[in-house]
Design a protein around this motif. Structure first.
Motif, PDB file in Angstrom:
ATOM      1  N   THR A 128      -3.676   1.552   5.062  1.00 46.21           N
ATOM      2  CA  THR A 128      -4.872   2.396   5.202  1.00 46.21           C
ATOM      3  C   THR A 128      -6.101   1.626   5.661  1.00 46.21           C
ATOM      4  O   THR A 128      -7.209   2.162   5.609  1.00 46.21           O
ATOM      5  N   GLY A 129      -5.940   0.373   6.073  1.00 42.23           N
ATOM      6  CA  GLY A 129      -7.124  -0.296   6.589  1.00 42.23           C
ATOM      7  C   GLY A 129      -7.180  -1.799   6.451  1.00 42.23           C
ATOM      8  O   GLY A 129      -7.820  -2.465   7.261  1.00 42.23           O
ATOM      9  N   GLU A 130      -6.537  -2.372   5.435  1.00 46.07           N
ATOM     10  CA  GLU A 130      -6.595  -3.826   5.263  1.00 46.07           C
ATOM     11  C   GLU A 130      -5.668  -4.484   6.285  1.00 46.07           C
ATOM     12  O   GLU A 130      -4.446  -4.395   6.207  1.00 46.07           O
ATOM     13  N   GLU A 131      -6.261  -5.173   7.274  1.00 48.66           N
ATOM     14  CA  GLU A 131      -5.503  -5.680   8.417  1.00 48.66           C
ATOM     15  C   GLU A 131      -4.421  -6.672   8.016  1.00 48.66           C
ATOM     16  O   GLU A 131      -3.374  -6.742   8.653  1.00 48.66           O
ATOM     17  N   ILE A 173     -14.029   1.862   2.373  1.00 49.72           N
ATOM     18  CA  ILE A 173     -13.153   1.766   1.201  1.00 49.72           C
ATOM     19  C   ILE A 173     -12.776   3.164   0.713  1.00 49.72           C
ATOM     20  O   ILE A 173     -11.609   3.457   0.442  1.00 49.72           O
ATOM     21  N   ARG A 174     -13.773   4.024   0.608  1.00 53.07           N
ATOM     22  CA  ARG A 174     -13.521   5.385   0.133  1.00 53.07           C
ATOM     23  C   ARG A 174     -12.574   6.126   1.078  1.00 53.07           C
ATOM     24  O   ARG A 174     -11.679   6.862   0.635  1.00 53.07           O
ATOM     25  N   ALA A 175     -12.746   5.929   2.380  1.00 53.76           N
ATOM     26  CA  ALA A 175     -11.881   6.584   3.352  1.00 53.76           C
ATOM     27  C   ALA A 175     -10.432   6.127   3.188  1.00 53.76           C
ATOM     28  O   ALA A 175      -9.497   6.924   3.329  1.00 53.76           O
ATOM     29  N   SER A 176     -10.247   4.853   2.878  1.00 52.35           N
ATOM     30  CA  SER A 176      -8.903   4.319   2.650  1.00 52.35           C
ATOM     31  C   SER A 176      -8.232   5.012   1.472  1.00 52.35           C
ATOM     32  O   SER A 176      -7.075   5.445   1.553  1.00 52.35           O
ATOM     33  N   ALA A 181      -4.669   9.408  -1.100  1.00 59.21           N
ATOM     34  CA  ALA A 181      -4.590  10.617  -1.917  1.00 59.21           C
ATOM     35  C   ALA A 181      -4.104  11.803  -1.088  1.00 59.21           C
ATOM     36  O   ALA A 181      -3.283  12.606  -1.549  1.00 59.21           O
ATOM     37  N   GLY A 182      -4.575  11.900   0.141  1.00 58.51           N
ATOM     38  CA  GLY A 182      -4.134  12.978   1.010  1.00 58.51           C
ATOM     39  C   GLY A 182      -2.664  12.866   1.358  1.00 58.51           C
ATOM     40  O   GLY A 182      -1.943  13.874   1.406  1.00 58.51           O
ATOM     41  N   ALA A 183      -2.202  11.642   1.585  1.00 62.54           N
ATOM     42  CA  ALA A 183      -0.789  11.433   1.890  1.00 62.54           C
ATOM     43  C   ALA A 183       0.079  11.797   0.691  1.00 62.54           C
ATOM     44  O   ALA A 183       1.155  12.393   0.843  1.00 62.54           O
ATOM     45  N   GLY A 184      -0.378  11.445  -0.500  1.00 58.18           N
ATOM     46  CA  GLY A 184       0.375  11.797  -1.699  1.00 58.18           C
ATOM     47  C   GLY A 184       0.485  13.298  -1.873  1.00 58.18           C
ATOM     48  O   GLY A 184       1.550  13.828  -2.229  1.00 58.18           O
ATOM     49  N   MET A 204      -8.806  -2.289  -6.947  1.00 60.71           N
ATOM     50  CA  MET A 204      -8.717  -3.652  -7.466  1.00 60.71           C
ATOM     51  C   MET A 204     -10.082  -4.045  -8.023  1.00 60.71           C
ATOM     52  O   MET A 204     -10.963  -3.199  -8.186  1.00 60.71           O
ATOM     53  N   THR A 205     -10.245  -5.312  -8.313  1.00 58.60           N
ATOM     54  CA  THR A 205     -11.474  -5.767  -8.966  1.00 58.60           C
ATOM     55  C   THR A 205     -12.732  -5.307  -8.230  1.00 58.60           C
ATOM     56  O   THR A 205     -13.698  -4.868  -8.854  1.00 58.60           O
ATOM     57  N   ASN A 206     -12.730  -5.376  -6.906  1.00 59.35           N
ATOM     58  CA  ASN A 206     -13.948  -5.113  -6.143  1.00 59.35           C
ATOM     59  C   ASN A 206     -14.197  -3.636  -5.841  1.00 59.35           C
ATOM     60  O   ASN A 206     -15.283  -3.288  -5.372  1.00 59.35           O
ATOM     61  N   ASP A 207     -13.193  -2.778  -6.106  1.00 60.41           N
ATOM     62  CA  ASP A 207     -13.359  -1.396  -5.653  1.00 60.41           C
ATOM     63  C   ASP A 207     -12.731  -0.359  -6.581  1.00 60.41           C
ATOM     64  O   ASP A 207     -12.579   0.801  -6.192  1.00 60.41           O
ATOM     65  N   PHE A 208     -12.374  -0.725  -7.802  1.00 55.28           N
ATOM     66  CA  PHE A 208     -11.602   0.211  -8.624  1.00 55.28           C
ATOM     67  C   PHE A 208     -12.387   1.446  -9.040  1.00 55.28           C
ATOM     68  O   PHE A 208     -11.810   2.508  -9.272  1.00 55.28           O
ATOM     69  N   GLU A 209     -13.703   1.331  -9.120  1.00 54.65           N
ATOM     70  CA  GLU A 209     -14.484   2.512  -9.504  1.00 54.65           C
ATOM     71  C   GLU A 209     -14.467   3.572  -8.400  1.00 54.65           C
ATOM     72  O   GLU A 209     -14.368   4.775  -8.672  1.00 54.65           O
ATOM     73  N   ILE A 210     -14.511   3.131  -7.150  1.00 51.59           N
ATOM     74  CA  ILE A 210     -14.379   4.073  -6.042  1.00 51.59           C
ATOM     75  C   ILE A 210     -12.994   4.694  -6.063  1.00 51.59           C
ATOM     76  O   ILE A 210     -12.821   5.895  -5.840  1.00 51.59           O
ATOM     77  N   ALA A 211     -11.986   3.874  -6.345  1.00 55.24           N
ATOM     78  CA  ALA A 211     -10.606   4.380  -6.399  1.00 55.24           C
ATOM     79  C   ALA A 211     -10.458   5.468  -7.452  1.00 55.24           C
ATOM     80  O   ALA A 211      -9.788   6.483  -7.228  1.00 55.24           O
ATOM     81  N   ILE A 212     -11.078   5.274  -8.607  1.00 55.59           N
ATOM     82  CA  ILE A 212     -11.024   6.294  -9.657  1.00 55.59           C
ATOM     83  C   ILE A 212     -11.655   7.595  -9.173  1.00 55.59           C
ATOM     84  O   ILE A 212     -11.117   8.685  -9.369  1.00 55.59           O
ATOM     85  N   GLU A 213     -12.777   7.476  -8.507  1.00 57.28           N
ATOM     86  CA  GLU A 213     -13.455   8.668  -7.994  1.00 57.28           C
ATOM     87  C   GLU A 213     -12.615   9.407  -6.958  1.00 57.28           C
ATOM     88  O   GLU A 213     -12.771  10.618  -6.778  1.00 57.28           O
ATOM     89  N   GLU A 214     -11.694   8.683  -6.312  1.00 57.37           N
ATOM     90  CA  GLU A 214     -10.863   9.293  -5.269  1.00 57.37           C
ATOM     91  C   GLU A 214      -9.451   9.616  -5.754  1.00 57.37           C
ATOM     92  O   GLU A 214      -8.592   9.973  -4.948  1.00 57.37           O
ATOM     93  N   GLY A 215      -9.196   9.470  -7.068  1.00 57.29           N
ATOM     94  CA  GLY A 215      -7.931   9.948  -7.609  1.00 57.29           C
ATOM     95  C   GLY A 215      -6.918   8.913  -8.029  1.00 57.29           C
ATOM     96  O   GLY A 215      -5.768   9.256  -8.318  1.00 57.29           O
ATOM     97  N   ALA A 216      -7.283   7.649  -8.096  1.00 56.07           N
ATOM     98  CA  ALA A 216      -6.331   6.615  -8.504  1.00 56.07           C
ATOM     99  C   ALA A 216      -5.743   6.920  -9.878  1.00 56.07           C
ATOM    100  O   ALA A 216      -6.444   7.381 -10.781  1.00 56.07           O
ATOM    101  N   THR A 217      -4.463   6.648 -10.022  1.00 54.01           N
ATOM    102  CA  THR A 217      -3.820   6.783 -11.330  1.00 54.01           C
ATOM    103  C   THR A 217      -3.366   5.433 -11.877  1.00 54.01           C
ATOM    104  O   THR A 217      -3.022   5.336 -13.044  1.00 54.01           O
TER     105      THR A 217
END
Length: 230
Positions: A128-131, A173-176, A181-184, A204-217
């Motif tokens: 989803t974006g990390e080269e 990051i949010r788009a990733s 989430a959309g693919a799931g 992960m450490t640097n972005d987990f709060e955004i991940a939670i907002e976007e549906g991470a489990t």
């Protein structure tokens, strides 16, 4: 700060992110990324309440957790790093889940392991974006991979994983994470039941709060728990 204090701080941040997203805390699993960490630090994390651990290398995971899981049978160990085909059988026999299933050839190889008491849980990795990271490139390749997993009597689909681009651009990051989430959700519609694809391993450490907002489990957090490696 100690590992226990770090985990307490992370838990507070998770709770705040859940509050912003209108989510319940019990819908999210905190995994400690224990790669390269000594077993005494893994034990500290266990004593502080961590039950899920992520390793990137097959042999390191076996060496580190062989005895640990005998002493702590409730521990759950995932392989989160790239997996070579010639190590697939060994990984399938030892790990509780393979998160980094990133190509069809690996699915076929894991499907040959066939000696577990129960099917092996797997997550499909979506790019989803990390080269620097691998993964299926889009929905078409993801659908083909899902069909392969579902055809296997040895594998059990659990969901998806990804790594967001390493950047300060929060929108990227949010788009990733939204892409995952959309693919799931699309997998759940195309290959029901949706529960087969419910796990979203992202953040992960640097972005987990955004991940939670976007549906991470499931969150994969290393340095925020164990500290930066010297």
């Amino acid at each position: 700060m100690s590992i226990a204090e770090n985990i307490f701080d992370i838990e507070e941040r998770i709770q705040r992110a859940c509050g912003r997203a209108g989510r319940k805390r019990d819908g999210i699993t905190l995994m400690a990324v224990s790669k390269f960490q000594p077993i005494n630090m893994v034990e500290e994390a266990w004593q502080a309440g961590i039950r899920y651990f992520g390793e990137s290398r097959v042999q390191e995971g076996i060496d580190k957790f062989g005895r640990f899981r005998v002493e702590h049978p409730e521990a759950v160990l995932h392989l989160i790093g790239s997996l070579q085909r010639n190590k697939a059988k060994k990984a399938a026999l030892f790990f509780d889940c393979i998160q980094s299933v990133d190509r069809e050839e690996l699915i076929v190889e894991l499907g040959k392991s066939g000696v577990r008491e129960k099917p092996l849980p797997v997550l499909l990795e979506l790019h989803t974006g990390e080269e620097s990271k691998s993964g299926f490139s889009g929905l078409d390749s993801l659908f083909r991979a899902a069909e392969l997993v579902l055809e296997s009597t040895v594998l059990c689909p659990q969901g998806l994983m990804t790594m967001a681009p390493f950047t300060g651009d929060r929108d990227a990051i949010r788009a990733s994470f939204r892409m995952l989430a959309g693919a799931g959700a699309e997998l759940g519609r195309r290959f029901p039941p949706a529960e087969n694809w419910a796990c979203l391993s992202m953040g992960m450490t640097n972005d987990f709060e955004i991940a939670i907002e976007e549906g991470a489990t499931l969150l994969r957090i290393g340095s925020a728990i164990f500290g930066e490696r010297v």
